[in-house]
Write a protein that holds these residues in place. Sequence first.
Motif, mmCIF file in Angstrom:
data_model
loop_
_atom_site.group_PDB
_atom_site.id
_atom_site.type_symbol
_atom_site.label_atom_id
_atom_site.label_comp_id
_atom_site.label_asym_id
_atom_site.label_seq_id
_atom_site.Cartn_x
_atom_site.Cartn_y
_atom_site.Cartn_z
ATOM 1 N N CYS A 228 31.142 34.934 41.379
ATOM 2 C CA CYS A 228 31.749 33.724 41.923
ATOM 3 C C CYS A 228 33.043 34.037 42.657
ATOM 4 C CB CYS A 228 32.008 32.690 40.826
ATOM 5 S SG CYS A 228 33.164 33.211 39.549
ATOM 6 N N GLY A 229 33.473 33.074 43.478
ATOM 7 C CA GLY A 229 34.757 33.160 44.153
ATOM 8 C C GLY A 229 35.642 32.038 43.659
ATOM 9 N N ILE A 230 36.790 32.376 43.109
ATOM 10 C CA ILE A 230 37.700 31.372 42.551
ATOM 11 C C ILE A 230 38.857 31.176 43.525
ATOM 12 C CG2 ILE A 230 39.229 30.806 40.614
ATOM 13 C CD1 ILE A 230 37.406 32.512 38.841
ATOM 14 N N ASP A 231 39.025 29.936 43.984
ATOM 15 C CA ASP A 231 40.099 29.606 44.927
ATOM 16 C C ASP A 231 41.318 29.127 44.160
ATOM 17 O OD1 ASP A 231 38.367 30.250 46.925
ATOM 18 O OD2 ASP A 231 37.836 28.186 47.422
ATOM 19 N N ILE A 232 42.443 29.785 44.431
ATOM 20 C CA ILE A 232 43.697 29.496 43.718
ATOM 21 C C ILE A 232 44.790 29.192 44.738
ATOM 22 C CG2 ILE A 232 45.527 30.537 42.304
ATOM 23 C CD1 ILE A 232 43.310 32.256 41.005
ATOM 24 N N ILE A 233 45.578 28.171 44.458
ATOM 25 C CA ILE A 233 46.790 27.917 45.238
ATOM 26 C C ILE A 233 47.979 28.162 44.323
ATOM 27 C CG2 ILE A 233 48.173 26.232 46.526
ATOM 28 C CD1 ILE A 233 45.660 26.832 47.974
ATOM 29 N N CYS A 234 48.821 29.092 44.721
ATOM 30 C CA CYS A 234 50.061 29.356 43.979
ATOM 31 C C CYS A 234 51.039 30.054 44.917
ATOM 32 C CB CYS A 234 49.801 30.190 42.727
ATOM 33 S SG CYS A 234 49.167 31.847 43.063
#
Length: 875
Positions: free
Chosen positions: A420-426
């Motif tokens: 899977c590809g996990i999208d993170i905003i930080c």
Amino acid sequence: MKIISFKVFQGRNIYSHKKCIRLNLDLEGYSEIPSKEINGFNENLIKMLPGLKNHRCGIDERGGFVKRLEEGTYIAHICEHIIIELHNYMGFSEICYGKARQISGDYYYVIFQYEYERAGIETAFIAVEIINSLIYRKKLNLANSFDRLKKMVTSEMLGVTTQNICMEAKKRGIPVLKISGNSMFQLGYGKNSKRIEAAIGSETSVIAVDIAQDKLLTKEILSTQFIPVAKGWKVMNLEDAINSAEEIQYPIVLKPQFGNQGKGVFANIKGKQELISTYNSIFDLYKDIIIEKYIDGRDYRVCMVYGEVAAVAERIPPYVLGDGISSIKELIEKLNSSSKRGEDHEKELTKIKIDKFLINYLERKSYTLESVLPKKKKLTLKDNGNLSTGGFAIDCTDLICDDNIEICKRAARAIDLDICGIDIICNDISKSMEVGGAVIEVNAAPGIRMHHKPYLGIKRNVAGKIVEALFKDIKENIPVISITGTNGKTTTTRLVSHILKLNGLKVGMTTTSGIYIGGKCILKGDTTGPKSALAVLTNKEVEAAVLETARGGIIRQGLAYDLADVGVITNITEDHLGIDEVETLEDLGKVKALVGEAVKDDGYVVINGDDRISISILNRFKSKLIVFSRNKENRVMKENIKKGGYGIYVDKDDLIIEKRDCCCNLINIKDIGITMRGILKYNIENAMAACGAAIGIGVDYSVIKRGLQTFYSNEVQNPGRFNIYDVNGITVILDYGHNIEGYKCVLEGVSKLKRNMLIGVVGVPGDRLDSDIIKIGKCASKKFDYIFIKEDEDKRGRKEKEVAKLLKDGILSTGFDEVNLEIVLNEKEAFERAVQFAKPGDIVITFFEKEEPIKEIIKNKVNGNGRKDKFLVKS
């Protein structure tokens, strides 16, 4: 010049071990006219396709092809080079193989390597257009042709993810089969195979994929595991969206509940009016809309493979820099002109599409496409950095902190996705997102282009990690044994399968009688071509594949598999000559040789040391050899043993296996079931061939011996191959012999049996040469006391009675008394007439086309099964 027909080979074939296309051409009177004699042809050709200057054309220097043009070469050869150049122009620089050969007169064929099938065929048509335009001095819009070809290539091109996974599998010796479309492939064969569709693997949960596609459900599941997510929910209408935005507080994000590649995502909406215009712009396109709190920060993608972080990238939205002169549209066009940007996934970056979403985005920023940005003014063009919408990536794999790794592991487990590809905003991936940041999405089938081709940073081999994870519990491929030859290949195939079954394997087998999986027939008929082989190779139950591989399938379609562990060539004798441009035994040898050529470097080719043509093709094989012979002094076999290879031979009625100084007396030939106590000499060769195949994949000698002892020429284990029945005191033998060597072998075996009269029901397939049919007639006349001539139902291009006449001519040419000869064209009627004519103590041999109708007649004439497993041998 015109194209008559073409044939596509998707794997190894008689022309090349690369996939290629055969083009049949009519040169329409230009077969003997070199291009230098056609006014302006050479000069205009080079102007149209300047890349031809680089073609070597058998000369080890650039410009070799141009030299050939100057010397005088012919248009079929030129067609071959144009096709290769068109492939090179499209970016396939590795395409370099081609050849042109005359069939007769103006008829030629051109063989050329290709990458994509439809595009490959299109290059051939364009090449012919170019040649005809030069010959007839007609204007050709080559730009249109190139544009047409480019669109075709783009439509067929594999995605970066699929392409890289397949490439990594091949690097590891795992064969790759295309299943459907441009993204589904099978890696490996049989039980040990895995299927992939982009980055979705065989073990990826369907439920998990469904969850990942639903962004709202994903958010809810992650939230229950206390994984940081953006506050938000689904909105039912504009009023609901306005009220929700006030509750969440601006800035907010609107996005579709079900979507991908960042499509329809609008971020950083700062006020009510912007919300209203944005909502209205996406309401018609998406039924289900989510509102979320906008999280300020950098956009990261973490790629997870089986619970481990495989790669991390920061995604940067596409942007333009103003120069004070150019419009935004002109700046975008300049950006898109970069050689690094392609239409879709063909290159490391994707062109930025000027569509209504982009126009709406600019409007929100108070710009239009015609706006001129001040010098050095930076303007982002998208809310997200997805590569598919024109963004680019920077590798950050070495920066992610342990806390964030653990959060990503928990997120993947929560959704239950293996890849899977996990999208993170930080703000910083090196610092825990618990302090500020969130998981925005979890994506199934993540694209890996950003990791394999980052704009900046280290390339990460995610595809390699996926393949390693898929095959972590699989140590090797299932064994593949391919068997060809003129005679004996069906018996050898069945015997090899029997031995492997005794070795505890579930065998997939293709033969002239059908496809068998674990001993059960799934399709009756002649199944010796590549489609039948694929049925075995793609069957998840199969633990070993034993494939009878016939001449016709090899010529017409090539091989279904890539490389076998063992290739067996039983013998190469006269059969099917004069068909498919195979005129001589040497031609036939080259066709059959493909089975030996397509063997792994550490595999084995099993070859008949007593067969002249088989010996003549030995130099075509690169793998190790197992040579069998009925003569222990066979020169080829002894040389192979001396080099460290195997020899299998007969010495004083014993079958011996020898390698260097080690000899094993395996079995007495009278104890080999199919030899009928040593009577059927030709089955000794088939037993040795099967023995060699089993040795080649490491079967223990004791298992091989047991297999040879327990396999018989009966209708259960080896149907249609010297099967003997007792029909009220008359011995009936059924055999599929259909060429001169087959007849000789059967008749030699019968000569050892006690009998009164020997009665034959003889026929030959219509696609044999006249001379071959006459030879069989002569052979029959020397052994039979009485002969019934029949014809096959399938005439194979012959007129009725044509084959019968040739057989009759052959029979009578030896002085055979015509009184002892009858012509009964129908096979069933001929057999019934022979049985009526025979008396107890006689033997009737029928060389059948269709076995079942004959067996039905036998069943009706006798009580019980009518099998004759024991018989009298001449003293």
